[in-house]
Design an enzyme around this catalytic site. Sequence first.
Site, PDB file in Angstrom:
ATOM      1  N   TYR A  67       0.820  -1.219   0.000  1.00 43.55           N
ATOM      2  CA  TYR A  67       0.000   0.000   0.000  1.00 43.55           C
ATOM      3  C   TYR A  67       0.849   1.262   0.000  1.00 43.55           C
ATOM      4  CZ  TYR A  67      -4.229  -2.613  -0.012  1.00 43.55           C
ATOM      5  OH  TYR A  67      -5.246  -3.437  -0.440  1.00 43.55           O
ATOM      6  N   ARG A  70       1.667   1.901  -3.522  1.00 40.25           N
ATOM      7  CA  ARG A  70       0.524   2.444  -4.283  1.00 40.25           C
ATOM      8  C   ARG A  70       0.216   3.872  -3.858  1.00 40.25           C
ATOM      9  NH1 ARG A  70      -4.048  -1.723  -3.875  1.00 40.25           N
ATOM     10  NH2 ARG A  70      -5.123  -0.245  -5.222  1.00 40.25           N
ATOM     11  N   HIS A 121     -14.887   1.676  -2.330  1.00 45.37           N
ATOM     12  CA  HIS A 121     -13.842   0.811  -1.769  1.00 45.37           C
ATOM     13  C   HIS A 121     -12.840   1.584  -0.919  1.00 45.37           C
ATOM     14  CE1 HIS A 121     -14.813  -2.125  -5.275  1.00 45.37           C
ATOM     15  NE2 HIS A 121     -15.660  -2.251  -4.269  1.00 45.37           N
ATOM     16  N   CYS A 129      -7.443   2.445  12.846  1.00 47.91           N
ATOM     17  CA  CYS A 129      -6.798   1.607  13.851  1.00 47.91           C
ATOM     18  C   CYS A 129      -7.369   0.198  13.800  1.00 47.91           C
ATOM     19  CB  CYS A 129      -7.010   2.213  15.246  1.00 47.91           C
ATOM     20  SG  CYS A 129      -6.194   1.281  16.552  1.00 47.91           S
ATOM     21  N   CYS A 134     -10.743   0.635  19.560  1.00 44.96           N
ATOM     22  CA  CYS A 134     -10.377   2.007  19.165  1.00 44.96           C
ATOM     23  C   CYS A 134     -11.023   2.348  17.828  1.00 44.96           C
ATOM     24  CB  CYS A 134      -8.849   2.077  19.051  1.00 44.96           C
ATOM     25  SG  CYS A 134      -8.253   3.683  18.569  1.00 44.96           S
ATOM     26  N   CYS A 200      -1.235   3.526  15.885  1.00 49.56           N
ATOM     27  CA  CYS A 200      -2.362   4.427  16.170  1.00 49.56           C
ATOM     28  C   CYS A 200      -1.928   5.539  17.132  1.00 49.56           C
ATOM     29  CB  CYS A 200      -3.507   3.623  16.788  1.00 49.56           C
ATOM     30  SG  CYS A 200      -4.893   4.681  17.276  1.00 49.56           S
ATOM     31  N   CYS A 203      -4.729   5.344  20.565  1.00 48.25           N
ATOM     32  CA  CYS A 203      -4.653   4.343  21.652  1.00 48.25           C
ATOM     33  C   CYS A 203      -3.215   3.887  21.875  1.00 48.25           C
ATOM     34  CB  CYS A 203      -5.567   3.146  21.333  1.00 48.25           C
ATOM     35  SG  CYS A 203      -4.981   2.135  19.952  1.00 48.25           S
TER      36      CYS A 203
HETATM   37  C1  BV8 Z   1     -18.013  -8.310  -0.102  1.00 45.49           C
HETATM   38  C2  BV8 Z   1      -9.757  -1.883  -2.575  1.00 45.49           C
HETATM   39  C3  BV8 Z   1     -19.327  -9.315   1.580  1.00 45.49           C
HETATM   40  C4  BV8 Z   1      -8.514  -2.608  -2.201  1.00 45.49           C
HETATM   41  C5  BV8 Z   1     -11.041  -3.493  -3.926  1.00 45.49           C
HETATM   42  C6  BV8 Z   1     -18.458 -14.231  -6.652  1.00 45.49           C
HETATM   43  C7  BV8 Z   1     -19.524 -13.486  -7.088  1.00 45.49           C
HETATM   44  C8  BV8 Z   1     -19.820 -12.257  -6.511  1.00 45.49           C
HETATM   45  C9  BV8 Z   1     -19.023 -11.746  -5.509  1.00 45.49           C
HETATM   46  C10 BV8 Z   1     -17.968 -12.497  -5.096  1.00 45.49           C
HETATM   47  C11 BV8 Z   1     -17.676 -13.734  -5.638  1.00 45.49           C
HETATM   48  N1  BV8 Z   1     -16.574 -14.238  -5.000  1.00 45.49           N
HETATM   49  C12 BV8 Z   1     -16.157 -13.329  -4.083  1.00 45.49           C
HETATM   50  C13 BV8 Z   1     -17.001 -12.296  -4.128  1.00 45.49           C
HETATM   51  C14 BV8 Z   1     -16.946 -11.121  -3.329  1.00 45.49           C
HETATM   52  C15 BV8 Z   1     -15.845 -10.179  -3.811  1.00 45.49           C
HETATM   53  C16 BV8 Z   1     -15.733 -10.097  -5.306  1.00 45.49           C
HETATM   54  O1  BV8 Z   1     -16.513  -9.443  -5.965  1.00 45.49           O
HETATM   55  N2  BV8 Z   1     -14.699 -10.792  -5.844  1.00 45.49           N
HETATM   56  C17 BV8 Z   1     -14.460 -10.752  -7.275  1.00 45.49           C
HETATM   57  C18 BV8 Z   1     -12.973 -10.982  -7.538  1.00 45.49           C
HETATM   58  C19 BV8 Z   1     -15.311 -11.835  -7.930  1.00 45.49           C
HETATM   59  N3  BV8 Z   1     -16.259  -8.894  -3.303  1.00 45.49           N
HETATM   60  C20 BV8 Z   1     -15.890  -8.551  -2.071  1.00 45.49           C
HETATM   61  O2  BV8 Z   1     -15.186  -9.216  -1.345  1.00 45.49           O
HETATM   62  C21 BV8 Z   1     -16.472  -7.233  -1.590  1.00 45.49           C
HETATM   63  N4  BV8 Z   1     -17.037  -7.438  -0.294  1.00 45.49           N
HETATM   64  O3  BV8 Z   1     -18.555  -8.951  -0.965  1.00 45.49           O
HETATM   65  O4  BV8 Z   1     -18.313  -8.406   1.223  1.00 45.49           O
HETATM   66  C22 BV8 Z   1     -19.680  -8.956   2.959  1.00 45.49           C
HETATM   67  C23 BV8 Z   1     -20.933  -8.396   3.209  1.00 45.49           C
HETATM   68  C24 BV8 Z   1     -21.265  -8.095   4.512  1.00 45.49           C
HETATM   69  C25 BV8 Z   1     -20.350  -8.309   5.547  1.00 45.49           C
HETATM   70  C26 BV8 Z   1     -19.084  -8.832   5.283  1.00 45.49           C
HETATM   71  C27 BV8 Z   1     -18.728  -9.162   3.973  1.00 45.49           C
HETATM   72  C28 BV8 Z   1     -15.376  -6.194  -1.456  1.00 45.49           C
HETATM   73  C29 BV8 Z   1     -14.755  -5.934  -2.788  1.00 45.49           C
HETATM   74  C30 BV8 Z   1     -13.802  -4.745  -2.671  1.00 45.49           C
HETATM   75  C31 BV8 Z   1     -12.392  -5.230  -2.861  1.00 45.49           C
HETATM   76  N5  BV8 Z   1     -11.501  -4.084  -2.848  1.00 45.49           N
HETATM   77  N6  BV8 Z   1     -10.256  -2.400  -3.865  1.00 45.49           N
HETATM   78  C32 BV8 Z   1      -7.367  -2.250  -3.096  1.00 45.49           C
HETATM   79  O5  BV8 Z   1      -7.551  -1.526  -4.091  1.00 45.49           O
HETATM   80  O6  BV8 Z   1      -6.246  -2.690  -2.776  1.00 45.49           O
HETATM   81  S1  BV8 Z   1     -11.502  -4.074  -5.441  1.00 45.49           S
HETATM   82  C33 BV8 Z   1     -10.355  -3.527  -6.565  1.00 45.49           C
HETATM   83  O7  BV8 Z   1     -10.508  -4.369  -7.660  1.00 45.49           O
HETATM   84  C34 BV8 Z   1     -10.622  -2.165  -7.090  1.00 45.49           C
HETATM   85  O8  BV8 Z   1     -11.112  -1.292  -6.131  1.00 45.49           O
HETATM   86  C35 BV8 Z   1     -11.615  -2.400  -8.176  1.00 45.49           C
HETATM   87  O9  BV8 Z   1     -12.890  -2.294  -7.691  1.00 45.49           O
HETATM   88  C36 BV8 Z   1     -11.390  -3.832  -8.525  1.00 45.49           C
HETATM   89  C37 BV8 Z   1     -10.762  -3.950  -9.881  1.00 45.49           C
HETATM   90  O10 BV8 Z   1     -11.740  -3.646 -10.782  1.00 45.49           O
HETATM   91  P1  BV8 Z   1     -11.511  -2.535 -11.887  1.00 45.49           P
HETATM   92  O11 BV8 Z   1     -11.439  -1.207 -11.267  1.00 45.49           O
HETATM   93  O12 BV8 Z   1     -12.566  -2.815 -12.872  1.00 45.49           O
HETATM   94  O13 BV8 Z   1     -10.084  -2.815 -12.471  1.00 45.49           O
HETATM   95  P2  BV8 Z   1      -9.718  -3.962 -13.505  1.00 45.49           P
HETATM   96  O14 BV8 Z   1      -8.249  -3.996 -13.679  1.00 45.49           O
HETATM   97  O15 BV8 Z   1     -10.450  -5.197 -13.103  1.00 45.49           O
HETATM   98  O16 BV8 Z   1     -10.367  -3.467 -14.869  1.00 45.49           O
HETATM   99  C38 BV8 Z   1      -9.820  -2.313 -15.513  1.00 45.49           C
HETATM  100  C39 BV8 Z   1     -10.712  -2.108 -16.708  1.00 45.49           C
HETATM  101  O17 BV8 Z   1     -10.299  -0.925 -17.361  1.00 45.49           O
HETATM  102  C40 BV8 Z   1     -10.619  -3.232 -17.730  1.00 45.49           C
HETATM  103  O18 BV8 Z   1     -11.914  -3.514 -18.199  1.00 45.49           O
HETATM  104  C41 BV8 Z   1      -9.745  -2.642 -18.826  1.00 45.49           C
HETATM  105  O19 BV8 Z   1     -10.115  -3.137 -20.096  1.00 45.49           O
HETATM  106  C42 BV8 Z   1     -10.116  -1.179 -18.722  1.00 45.49           C
HETATM  107  N7  BV8 Z   1      -9.072  -0.237 -19.136  1.00 45.49           N
HETATM  108  C43 BV8 Z   1      -7.725  -0.353 -18.994  1.00 45.49           C
HETATM  109  N8  BV8 Z   1      -7.140   0.779 -19.435  1.00 45.49           N
HETATM  110  C44 BV8 Z   1      -8.131   1.619 -19.844  1.00 45.49           C
HETATM  111  C45 BV8 Z   1      -9.367   0.978 -19.654  1.00 45.49           C
HETATM  112  N9  BV8 Z   1     -10.545   1.554 -19.964  1.00 45.49           N
HETATM  113  C46 BV8 Z   1     -10.509   2.800 -20.461  1.00 45.49           C
HETATM  114  N10 BV8 Z   1      -9.363   3.487 -20.666  1.00 45.49           N
HETATM  115  C47 BV8 Z   1      -8.155   2.931 -20.370  1.00 45.49           C
HETATM  116  N11 BV8 Z   1      -7.025   3.618 -20.584  1.00 45.49           N
HETATM  117 ZN    ZN Z   2      -6.155   3.007  18.173  1.00 43.32          ZN
END
Ligand code: BV8
Ligand code: ZN
Length: 301
Positions: A67, A70, A121, A129, A134, A200, A203
């Site tokens: 991170y 990034r 996200h 924390c 906390c 943190c 705390c």
């Molecule tokens: C949750 C922060 C439940 C961290 C991110 C099966 C089905 C449905 C869901 C799931 C499943 N299996 C697992 C899940 C759940 C999971 C999920 O969806 N997994 C995926 C892999 C299937 N989801 C979760 O876990 C979410 N939480 O479900 O919780 C819950 C509910 C209640 C209580 C407790 C739990 C949380 C998901 C959030 C994860 N965190 N980011 C970090 O960044 O480090 S996700 C992260 O990946 C990004 O934030 C972003 O959202 C995602 C990547 O997606 P994109 O942004 O689309 O990027 P990508 O590279 O994929 O695509 C880029 C696109 O741009 C491409 O299409 C490319 O062609 C195009 N492109 C490239 N260059 C250009 C362009 N377009 C235009 N111009 C350009 N120049």
């Molecule tokens: Zn704390």
Amino acid sequence: MSSDIESFAAHLQSSKRILALLGAGLSASSGLPTFRGAGGLWRTHDATSLATPEAFNADPALVWQFYSYRRHMALKAQPNRAHLALAELARKNPGFMTLSQNVDGLSQRAKHPSDKLQLLHGSLFNVKCTSFYCSYHAENFTDPIVPALKIPLDESDPTTKEARHAVSDALQAKQEHKELDISDANIHLPSVKISDLPKCPECHKGLLRPGVVWFGEALPSKVINTVDDFIVDSDKIDLIMVIGTSAKVYPAAGYVDRARAKGARVAVINADRADAPAGGISDSDWFFEGDAAQIVPEILR
Ligand code: BV8
Ligand code: ZN
């Protein structure tokens, strides 16, 4: 399906309630790697193995290096003309709400009105924390956030395959209740001691973590409620723009269907023709293929 800018512009003009779902492709032209695109963050660095609570618990030092790298890259990047055009539309059109999956802070730096920008996200520049009792959380733009996380001069990417193997070794060792010191995995990462990681300030006990939503974590309820209210309060949604996202991560990707269910026409802006949202693109929709940084300013003119 059309890629006709005139018909899109006419529809945009007459649209009152508009959504945009933003993904990593929006920031690609600002130099930030996407997750799935060629050489993307996921394909070569497998962010999924690092963007989870399990990875952080197994090896907080490695995940913080990921991170910190990034944060450093995002601070060096500049918002591009698409970020600016979307911010301009949000200022002009009160019925426009932006849902961003991006954590890079570029929409905020493009002065996108904050009440019109829902960070599904979280953000690389929030910290919180990890201590159970906390509730400390804050914005933090310090780079590096602590001296021990300074990016090595060659900006070597700490999320290389060695690091990934180190995480899975550490997870493996954890499961076998063996404590594996990351340096045992003889990877060449500058090993960072847990004691040198961000602490943190409230705390003085808990380790800080990045304020992003990891896989398996719920999206922020305040954000979810705001987006739900926007959708429910809209008799009709006229348009959803799906910009630079593979639309594979849920529940974020699910907003496309929810908008469609409220009558929205869909405009996809993506460099890859194959990356259309689930449910595909119907005749009444638009697909603009290419770089979002070029296309978005043009179609929002
Ligand atoms: C949750 C922060 C439940 C961290 C991110 C099966 C089905 C449905 C869901 C799931 C499943 N299996 C697992 C899940 C759940 C999971 C999920 O969806 N997994 C995926 C892999 C299937 N989801 C979760 O876990 C979410 N939480 O479900 O919780 C819950 C509910 C209640 C209580 C407790 C739990 C949380 C998901 C959030 C994860 N965190 N980011 C970090 O960044 O480090 S996700 C992260 O990946 C990004 O934030 C972003 O959202 C995602 C990547 O997606 P994109 O942004 O689309 O990027 P990508 O590279 O994929 O695509 C880029 C696109 O741009 C491409 O299409 C490319 O062609 C195009 N492109 C490239 N260059 C250009 C362009 N377009 C235009 N111009 C350009 N120049
Ligand atoms: Zn704390």
